[in-house]
Design an enzyme around this catalytic site. Sequence first.
Site, mmCIF file in Angstrom:
data_model
loop_
_atom_site.group_PDB
_atom_site.id
_atom_site.type_symbol
_atom_site.label_atom_id
_atom_site.label_comp_id
_atom_site.label_asym_id
_atom_site.label_seq_id
_atom_site.Cartn_x
_atom_site.Cartn_y
_atom_site.Cartn_z
ATOM 1 C CB THR A 99 -0.947 -0.106 1.231
ATOM 2 O OG1 THR A 99 -1.780 -1.051 1.046
ATOM 3 C CG2 THR A 99 -1.877 1.211 1.266
ATOM 4 C CE LYS A 175 -4.669 -2.755 0.509
ATOM 5 N NZ LYS A 175 -3.385 -3.289 0.567
ATOM 6 C CE LYS A 243 2.260 0.261 5.674
ATOM 7 N NZ LYS A 243 1.592 0.354 4.401
#
Length: 302
Positions: A99, A175, A243
Amino acid sequence: MTTNKTLGVVGLGSMGYGAAVSALKRGVPTWGLDTRAEARERFVADGGRSTASLAELGANCDVVVVLVVNAAQTEDVLFGEGGLAATLKPGSVIVTSATVDPTLPPLWEARLAERGLWLIDGPVSGGAKKAAEGQMTVMASGKPEAFAAAGALLDAIAGKVYRLGDKAGVGSTVKMVNQHLAGVHIAAACEGMALGMRAGADPDQLYEVICNSAGMSWMFQNRVPHILAGDYTPLSAVNIFIKDLGIVLDAARKLQFPLPLAAQAHQLYLATAAAGHGGEDDSAVIKFYAQLAGLELPKAAA
């Protein structure tokens, strides 16, 4: 599956290992790379070939899926010393699956094209269980020639491969939206369970009722059992959503687009990590609420 192409998987973690073993089960010759000797040995025991050298992996593979943690690790695998950009044969395909900020894959695509290599921007979803079953989702974008060169190898690791556009970056955009929703849903599930427990509801009954009612989400159904079992073994850690939601918020800031729900969820993950639970399963967000309200959470079985 009959193929004359060889697959490489960089990163034999929960997702990468599942993808690599799924490819093996479908008859695809597969190499695995990991810095941990135990991960490499486990993969060899399952019938794969393994190495700790990107150069050796690149020399033996036609398609390489990079399933590492973040953009920095991805760039090191691609362009670091002895990286895939320098060791893969021209015409090979790299699938980047971490990602990352959606602005990065187009830059990687252009640099790899200078070496005669194709890039598919292909982040994945589904968790360790679906990866092991060969049923994870790939959100892929890239040039048609990249998909043609990859052949059926993407299908060897996934249940669904979505082709989302003819340039890198679109897959990572999709995503990013998935991670926005997943992070908010987990935080909401923990908050809702904590609320019900504080009000006196039995947590097991609460879970069953919500799973059969309109308030249910996939994340609620998947993560709350970790809470009920008192098991916070990290299948996906709190730190991962620090994150990932950070990536979401940074991208939204560039677009001057407000994300108040994502921002609040991000703060909940940060608070949970600050309380010492960053390395635990992301369902440990409920521990933040438990600490605030003095709740006693279910204990793990002895």
